[in-house]
Design a protein around this motif. Structure first.
Motif, PDB file in Angstrom:
ATOM      1  N   LEU A  45      -1.135  -0.818  -5.885  1.00 39.56           N
ATOM      2  CA  LEU A  45      -1.651  -0.195  -4.655  1.00 39.56           C
ATOM      3  C   LEU A  45      -0.539   0.044  -3.645  1.00 39.56           C
ATOM      4  N   GLN A  46       0.301  -0.967  -3.468  1.00 39.60           N
ATOM      5  CA  GLN A  46       1.354  -0.824  -2.459  1.00 39.60           C
ATOM      6  C   GLN A  46       2.261   0.355  -2.780  1.00 39.60           C
ATOM      7  N   LEU A  47       2.527   0.521  -4.069  1.00 38.22           N
ATOM      8  CA  LEU A  47       3.401   1.616  -4.481  1.00 38.22           C
ATOM      9  C   LEU A  47       2.716   2.969  -4.261  1.00 38.22           C
ATOM     10  N   VAL A  48       1.493   3.070  -4.730  1.00 33.46           N
ATOM     11  CA  VAL A  48       0.814   4.371  -4.653  1.00 33.46           C
ATOM     12  C   VAL A  48       0.524   4.743  -3.193  1.00 33.46           C
ATOM     13  N   LEU A  49       0.253   3.743  -2.359  1.00 35.13           N
ATOM     14  CA  LEU A  49      -0.028   4.051  -0.957  1.00 35.13           C
ATOM     15  C   LEU A  49       1.230   4.488  -0.216  1.00 35.13           C
ATOM     16  N   ALA A  50       2.356   3.911  -0.585  1.00 35.97           N
ATOM     17  CA  ALA A  50       3.605   4.338   0.045  1.00 35.97           C
ATOM     18  C   ALA A  50       3.811   5.826  -0.221  1.00 35.97           C
ATOM     19  N   HIS A  51       3.500   6.247  -1.440  1.00 38.26           N
ATOM     20  CA  HIS A  51       3.644   7.669  -1.766  1.00 38.26           C
ATOM     21  C   HIS A  51       2.582   8.508  -1.067  1.00 38.26           C
ATOM     22  N   ASP A  52       1.320   8.034  -1.115  1.00 36.24           N
ATOM     23  CA  ASP A  52       0.224   8.770  -0.463  1.00 36.24           C
ATOM     24  C   ASP A  52       0.529   8.982   1.017  1.00 36.24           C
ATOM     25  N   ARG A  53       0.947   7.905   1.677  1.00 33.79           N
ATOM     26  CA  ARG A  53       1.120   7.960   3.129  1.00 33.79           C
ATOM     27  C   ARG A  53       2.266   8.872   3.524  1.00 33.79           C
ATOM     28  N   SER A  54       3.286   8.948   2.694  1.00 36.93           N
ATOM     29  CA  SER A  54       4.434   9.773   3.065  1.00 36.93           C
ATOM     30  C   SER A  54       4.301  11.171   2.494  1.00 36.93           C
ATOM     31  N   ASP A  55       3.260  11.376   1.662  1.00 30.32           N
ATOM     32  CA  ASP A  55       3.070  12.675   1.032  1.00 30.32           C
ATOM     33  C   ASP A  55       4.252  13.048   0.149  1.00 30.32           C
ATOM     34  N   LEU A  56       4.898  12.069  -0.416  1.00 35.90           N
ATOM     35  CA  LEU A  56       6.018  12.323  -1.311  1.00 35.90           C
ATOM     36  C   LEU A  56       5.614  11.914  -2.716  1.00 35.90           C
ATOM     37  N   ASN A  57       5.733  12.827  -3.658  1.00 33.98           N
ATOM     38  CA  ASN A  57       5.455  12.417  -5.027  1.00 33.98           C
ATOM     39  C   ASN A  57       6.728  11.852  -5.640  1.00 33.98           C
ATOM     40  N   GLU A 106     -11.302  -3.058  -4.951  1.00 32.06           N
ATOM     41  CA  GLU A 106     -10.860  -2.376  -6.162  1.00 32.06           C
ATOM     42  C   GLU A 106      -9.846  -1.301  -5.787  1.00 32.06           C
ATOM     43  N   VAL A 107      -8.900  -1.068  -6.698  1.00 31.68           N
ATOM     44  CA  VAL A 107      -7.770  -0.209  -6.350  1.00 31.68           C
ATOM     45  C   VAL A 107      -8.183   1.185  -5.877  1.00 31.68           C
ATOM     46  N   ALA A 108      -9.117   1.821  -6.577  1.00 30.23           N
ATOM     47  CA  ALA A 108      -9.474   3.194  -6.213  1.00 30.23           C
ATOM     48  C   ALA A 108     -10.154   3.240  -4.845  1.00 30.23           C
ATOM     49  N   ALA A 109     -11.024   2.270  -4.588  1.00 30.89           N
ATOM     50  CA  ALA A 109     -11.734   2.247  -3.301  1.00 30.89           C
ATOM     51  C   ALA A 109     -10.754   1.994  -2.156  1.00 30.89           C
ATOM     52  N   VAL A 110      -9.794   1.104  -2.377  1.00 26.33           N
ATOM     53  CA  VAL A 110      -8.823   0.784  -1.321  1.00 26.33           C
ATOM     54  C   VAL A 110      -7.919   1.985  -1.059  1.00 26.33           C
ATOM     55  N   ARG A 111      -7.523   2.642  -2.132  1.00 30.15           N
ATOM     56  CA  ARG A 111      -6.677   3.818  -1.954  1.00 30.15           C
ATOM     57  C   ARG A 111      -7.395   4.899  -1.141  1.00 30.15           C
ATOM     58  N   ASP A 112      -8.653   5.156  -1.496  1.00 32.37           N
ATOM     59  CA  ASP A 112      -9.406   6.183  -0.776  1.00 32.37           C
ATOM     60  C   ASP A 112      -9.663   5.772   0.673  1.00 32.37           C
ATOM     61  N   ALA A 113      -9.904   4.491   0.874  1.00 30.98           N
ATOM     62  CA  ALA A 113     -10.093   3.996   2.243  1.00 30.98           C
ATOM     63  C   ALA A 113      -8.837   4.276   3.068  1.00 30.98           C
ATOM     64  N   ASP A 114      -7.682   4.112   2.442  1.00 30.17           N
ATOM     65  CA  ASP A 114      -6.424   4.343   3.142  1.00 30.17           C
ATOM     66  C   ASP A 114      -6.288   5.794   3.603  1.00 30.17           C
ATOM     67  N   ARG A 115      -6.731   6.715   2.751  1.00 33.77           N
ATOM     68  CA  ARG A 115      -6.696   8.138   3.124  1.00 33.77           C
ATOM     69  C   ARG A 115      -7.562   8.387   4.356  1.00 33.77           C
ATOM     70  N   VAL A 116      -8.763   7.820   4.297  1.00 33.54           N
ATOM     71  CA  VAL A 116      -9.711   8.005   5.382  1.00 33.54           C
ATOM     72  C   VAL A 116      -9.179   7.405   6.688  1.00 33.54           C
ATOM     73  N   ILE A 117      -8.573   6.242   6.591  1.00 35.70           N
ATOM     74  CA  ILE A 117      -8.031   5.589   7.785  1.00 35.70           C
ATOM     75  C   ILE A 117      -6.951   6.474   8.418  1.00 35.70           C
ATOM     76  N   GLY A 118      -6.117   7.074   7.550  1.00 35.07           N
ATOM     77  CA  GLY A 118      -5.096   7.992   8.048  1.00 35.07           C
ATOM     78  C   GLY A 118      -5.722   9.149   8.823  1.00 35.07           C
ATOM     79  N   LEU A 119      -6.794   9.732   8.268  1.00 37.24           N
ATOM     80  CA  LEU A 119      -7.460  10.854   8.930  1.00 37.24           C
ATOM     81  C   LEU A 119      -8.110  10.427  10.240  1.00 37.24           C
ATOM     82  N   LEU A 120      -8.736   9.252  10.239  1.00 40.20           N
ATOM     83  CA  LEU A 120      -9.377   8.757  11.468  1.00 40.20           C
ATOM     84  C   LEU A 120      -8.335   8.537  12.559  1.00 40.20           C
ATOM     85  N   ASN A 121      -7.181   8.025  12.154  1.00 45.41           N
ATOM     86  CA  ASN A 121      -6.103   7.815  13.130  1.00 45.41           C
ATOM     87  C   ASN A 121      -5.663   9.127  13.764  1.00 45.41           C
TER      88      ASN A 121
END
Ligand SMILES: Nc1ncnc2c1ncn2[C@@H]1O[C@H](COP(=O)(O)OP(=O)(O)O)[C@@H](O)[C@H]1O
Ligand SMILES: [Mg+2]
Lengths: 102, 270
Positions: A25-37, B147-162
């Motif tokens: 998760l930490q790895l994939v979120l770092a990429h998601d958040r920076s929009d860098l693949n 779960e990984v997928a739910a947490v990842r999607d939550a992160d996207r949403v949090i970014g948009l809410l911010n």
């Protein structure tokens, strides 16, 4: 956990899956958040090393550029061991001839 | 300016418990005396009415209110057992196209005149449905599971809410399985709050009673159920109201169960 599951776990010495989940998760979120693949990140890594290599002699094999994230702040972290400074920093125009890939 | 709390209940991923949370929180807040309306913004796939047992009583939706073919009072479906709670469907599945962010803002502005809480049940995803629902929200509760997928999607949403300036954004961790957590086969509470960096509003254990209550159309918080999820939703409602209620501890939950078993075994039936 049943006794059987417990023994299975002991024998296979598998790390508990929660740890794996967290790392992934930490790895994939770092990429998601920076929009860098990963591909863009790799390209950036190469270019950064190239630039740095014009000024200091760095260990290209050791050089590491990665994204780290904490508290929703993502940082680009470059860890570039310097062997020694280059006496005369190369000019930008001559960058093509730099033996950065050597 | 109104003092109404307009709260978006969202998650990114579908099926993590938005509608369940909206229904239970709505009832719990109403029982605590707050005038509450739950707004079903997930009207393409609506099921908030079903969870509340109000599916046969919907006549109008917010669209008719805005078109002035009916009054707001006619469209609001009051809960019989808990009259402090009302349901308003934003639309029906045939109307997917009509709703725009400004419509949502207009509906919510009407509701804010007479309610203390407006809870918006958000559709899954981060497209128009989410953006419409978020346009009217002041604050948000993000639901995720460990779960990984739910947490990842939550992160996207949090970014948009911010970026939309929705504030505060708090987290509810749903479907926690204490046993898996203690075996480290499930992301821990700390793992999830560390990763998402949000204050934890509450955690809800995996609980079969959620399904039983859904079958009946009677949210757990409607009765004085002692089931873990019922307690959790009650606690979350109290925390929303500013009360300081301690969080459940998954490791204690297991011990509690064992202690109960021991007690049960020691109880003499004859
Ligand atoms: N704490 C829980 N324990 C057990 N089942 C749950 C729990 N929370 C939600 N569920 C179940 O998960 C499913 C999805 O929940 P729902 O609230 O409809 O999610 P969403 O609105 O996010 O799509 C439903 O079948 C619901 O009964
Ligand atoms: Mg739903």
């Amino acid at each position: 956990m049943t006794v059987k599951e417990f023994i299975d776990k002991l024998l296979r010495r598998q790390p508990a899956s929660a740890e794996t989940a967290k790392e992934r998760l930490q790895l994939v979120l770092a990429h998601d958040r920076s929009d860098l693949n990963p591909e863009l990140l790799e390209q950036m890594r190469r270019e950064i090393l190239e630039v740095v290599a014009r000024y200091v002699e760095i260990d290209l094999a050791e050089g590491d550029v990665s994204l780290e994230t904490e508290d929703r702040v993502t940082a680009l972290v470059a860890n570039l061991p310097i062997r020694r400074p280059i006496a005369q920093p190369a000019k930008v125009e001559t960058s093509e001839q730099q033996p950065a890939q050597a | 300016m109104s003092t109404t709390r307009t709260i978006l209940i969202c998650s990114g991923k579908g099926g993590v418990g938005k509608t369940t949370t909206t229904a239970n929180l709505g009832i719990a807040l109403a029982r605590q005396g707050a005038k509450t309306v739950v707004l079903d913004a997930d009207f393409g796939l609506r099921n908030l009415d079903l969870l509340l047992g109000l599916e046969n009583r919907i006549v109008y939706t917010a669209q008719e209110v805005l078109a002035e073919t009916c009054r707001l009072e006619q469209a609001l479906v009051k809960h019989k057992q808990e009259p402090n709670l009302a349901l308003l469907p934003a639309g029906n599945p045939r109307m997917l196209e009509w709703l725009k962010p400004k419509d949502m803002q207009a509906i919510v502005a009407l509701l804010e005149r007479q309610f203390d809480y407006v809870l918006i049940d958000c559709p899954a995803g981060i497209e128009d449905g989410f953006k419409n629902a978020a346009a009217a929200a002041r604050e948000a509760v993000v639901i995720t599971t460990p779960e990984v997928a739910a947490v990842r999607d939550a992160d996207r949403v949090i970014g948009l809410l911010n970026t939309q300036g929705v504030q505060p954004v708090q987290l509810v961790l749903n479907r926690v399985r204490p046993k898996m957590m203690s075996n480290q086969e499930m992301l821990s509470v700390d793992d999830v709050t560390d990763i998402l960096a949000l204050p934890l509003l509450g955690l809800v254990f995996e609980d079969e009673q959620v399904i039983v209550s859904t079958n009946r159309g009677e949210p757990l918080t409607l009765s004085d159920s002692s089931s873990p999820a019922a307690q959790a939703y009650g606690n979350i409602a109290q925390r929303l109201q500013g009360e300081d209620v301690p969080l459940m501890d998954p490791s204690q939950a297991r011990r509690g169960l064992r202690a109960k078993m021991r007690k049960l075994m020691q109880t003499r039936i004859f």
